[in-house]
Enzyme design. Structure first.
Site, PDB file in Angstrom:
ATOM      1  N   ALA A   1       0.806  -1.225   0.000  1.00  0.00           N
ATOM      2  CA  ALA A   1       0.000   0.000   0.000  1.00  0.00           C
ATOM      3  C   ALA A   1       0.835   1.268   0.000  1.00  0.00           C
ATOM      4  O   ALA A   1       0.750   2.092  -0.919  1.00  0.00           O
ATOM      5  CB  ALA A   1      -0.953  -0.011   1.189  1.00  0.00           C
TER       6      ALA A   1
ATOM      7  N   ARG B   1       3.734  10.759 -10.934  1.00  0.00           N
ATOM      8  CA  ARG B   1       2.814  11.781 -11.462  1.00  0.00           C
ATOM      9  C   ARG B   1       3.341  13.191 -11.221  1.00  0.00           C
ATOM     10  O   ARG B   1       3.075  14.102 -12.011  1.00  0.00           O
ATOM     11  CB  ARG B   1       1.428  11.609 -10.834  1.00  0.00           C
ATOM     12  CG  ARG B   1       0.701  10.356 -11.298  1.00  0.00           C
ATOM     13  CD  ARG B   1      -0.764  10.378 -10.915  1.00  0.00           C
ATOM     14  NE  ARG B   1      -0.988  10.285  -9.480  1.00  0.00           N
ATOM     15  CZ  ARG B   1      -1.094   9.141  -8.813  1.00  0.00           C
ATOM     16  NH1 ARG B   1      -0.983   7.974  -9.453  1.00  0.00           N
ATOM     17  NH2 ARG B   1      -1.320   9.127  -7.513  1.00  0.00           N
TER      18      ARG B   1
ATOM     19  N   CYS C   1      -6.320  -7.049   2.838  1.00  0.00           N
ATOM     20  CA  CYS C   1      -7.565  -7.104   3.609  1.00  0.00           C
ATOM     21  C   CYS C   1      -8.518  -8.188   3.106  1.00  0.00           C
ATOM     22  O   CYS C   1      -9.473  -8.545   3.801  1.00  0.00           O
ATOM     23  CB  CYS C   1      -8.265  -5.745   3.581  1.00  0.00           C
ATOM     24  SG  CYS C   1      -7.307  -4.431   4.378  1.00  0.00           S
TER      25      CYS C   1
END
Length: 444
Positions: A12, A23, A44
């Site tokens: 994550a 970006r 999860c």
């Protein structure tokens, strides 16, 4: 701006950071190293993969190294960081396939080493049949064991989110399930009166719930056969240790990075550590609680993604800030849904906050609708200001996601008075005329 960003860790925080940095700066050289073969996956979802509700492992994979390569992000799997040398701006790494040591230079370094399950030092803790659940590898090992040995009596140690989600998935295998929690009630981050609703439900579904009881050891032959607690012994042939996590902060600490609460890496709201050019994010890092203002360690996938995004932007030359968290969480135990946000009563007492709480029982939809389920809503507000401090929800049929409404209210520093006339959507399949949250607010 210097031109090389090195990220230690994936999943994550690490991969959110890499994508955001790209970006921000299309020319930045970005390299991520991870000791796992999986770089970006849905951790999860692991309990539901074990239970068969997610049939294929591939469904858990979010992105692969070749996907990141299309963004000009280099991902090196099965490579472990062994040593950070801040003075030389390099990291000593080991290729886990060959054992070869190398050095990776950097201009800016992001530590996203995550956390590992807490495993107590107990007698016979290494017996076969005793598991943790953190990675895809863990889930594969559990599935293999379940199919090979067909255990009949499963012990889950820890009444938090993962432990509760594993209850229904172990029941899918026909196991008797024992849920052991050392605190006085399940879900220690919720109030006892709300947790007892869950306890009663689990017991009605045949789950044995044991609270205020400490695990002390195990016994068996090659496989686990018995668990010991401070109140006796339990015959078991499968054990899941779900006792929380420990931040993987040792690598950073050895390099001189300052640690904070629970030995997590201390960062500011720009995700900077105390060492120039070194950032940290995710389950290895601290954050700030939006209500108490205190430094906290609340590792969550949502937080890891947000912190990673901020760290990646700043490591690429930006100036983003991460405000903090409310500890908002949600889980399901079979049909029962559970959620919480902000502070609970015990936390308010520890902080010396004068509060008032109200709890109501209602329905998730109009009583005559087949989808209508029971819902319990508890809200805490500060005295005398009326600011919402926290909320908890236990119920069925779409109950738990109402917590997002209250998390938003706390974030916006809303008061009870400002919320009691909220114009909420109404239709019989979705809510009674008076939504349960409004019913609770009108009790103040």
């Amino acid at each position: 701006m210097n031109n090389k960003l090195l990220i230690i860790g994936g999943v994550a925080a690490g991969m959110s950071a890499a994508s955001k940095a790209r970006r921000i700066d299309s020319e930045l050289e970005i390299t991520a190293i991870t000791d796992d073969q999986y770089v970006s996956y849905a951790g999860c979802g692991l309990p539901y993969f074990i239970g068969g509700k997610i049939p294929e492992q591939a469904q858990l994979i979010a992105r692969r190294p070749e996907d990141f390569a299309q963004q000009n992000i280099s991902v090196k799997t099965r490579v472990r960081a062994r040593l950070i040398r801040p003075e030389q701006k390099c990291v000593v790494t080991e290729n886990l396939e060959t054992g070869q040591l190398s050095e990776e230079s950097y201009d800016r370094l992001l530590v996203c080493t995550g956390a590992r399950p807490y495993i107590p030092s107990l007698e016979a803790i290494n017996l076969e049949g005793i598991f943790v659940l953190r990675t895809i590898h863990d889930s594969l090992a559990i599935k293999a064991y379940m199919h090979q040995h067909i255990p009949k009596r499963a012990l889950i140690v820890g009444g938090g989110y993962i432990g509760l989600e594993m209850v229904e998935n172990l029941l899918e295998y026909g196991c008797e399930v024992i849920l052991l929690e050392r605190s006085s009630h399940l879900l220690p981050n919720m109030d006892e009166d709300m947790a007892l609703i869950l306890t009663s439900y689990l017991q009605s579904r045949g789950v044995e719930v044991r609270t205020s009881e400490n695990l002390t050891g195990f016994a068996g032959d090659s496989r686990v056969r018995e668990a010991f607690t401070d109140k006796g012994s339990l015959p078991v042939d499968f054990v899941l240790l779900s006792m929380g996590v420990v931040p993987n902060s040792e690598l950073a600490a050895a390099a001189g990075v300052e640690l904070g609460i629970r030995n997590a890496i201390r960062v500011n709201d720009k995700m900077e550590s105390n060492l120039p050019g070194i950032y940290a994010a995710g389950d290895c890092a601290t954050t700030k609680h939006l209500v108490s203002g205190q430094e906290v360690y609340i590792p969550m996938g949502t937080t890891a993604n947000k912190q990673g995004k901020v760290a990646g932007e700043n490591a690429a030359g930006g100036s983003a800030r991460f405000a903090g968290v409310l500890g908002t969480g949600i889980a399901r135990a079979m049909e029962m849904e559970l959620s919480r946000t902000g502070l609970c009563e015990n936390e308010c007492r520890q902080l010396g906050i004068d509060f008032i709480s109200r709890r109501v029982k209602s329905r998730t939809a109009a009583h005559y609708c087949p989808v209508s389920g029971e819902i319990h809503v508890k809200i805490l507000a500060e005295k005398p200001s009326g600011h919402i401090l926290g909320a908890q929800i236990v119920g069925f049929a779409g109950a738990a996601k109402r917590i997002d409404m209250l998390a938003t209210a706390i974030t916006m520093r809303a008061t009870v008075e400002s919320l009691i006339d909220m114009d909420l959507a109404y239709s019989p399949p979705f809510s009674p005329v008076w939504d349960p949250v409004l019913v609770a607010l009108n009790q103040f």
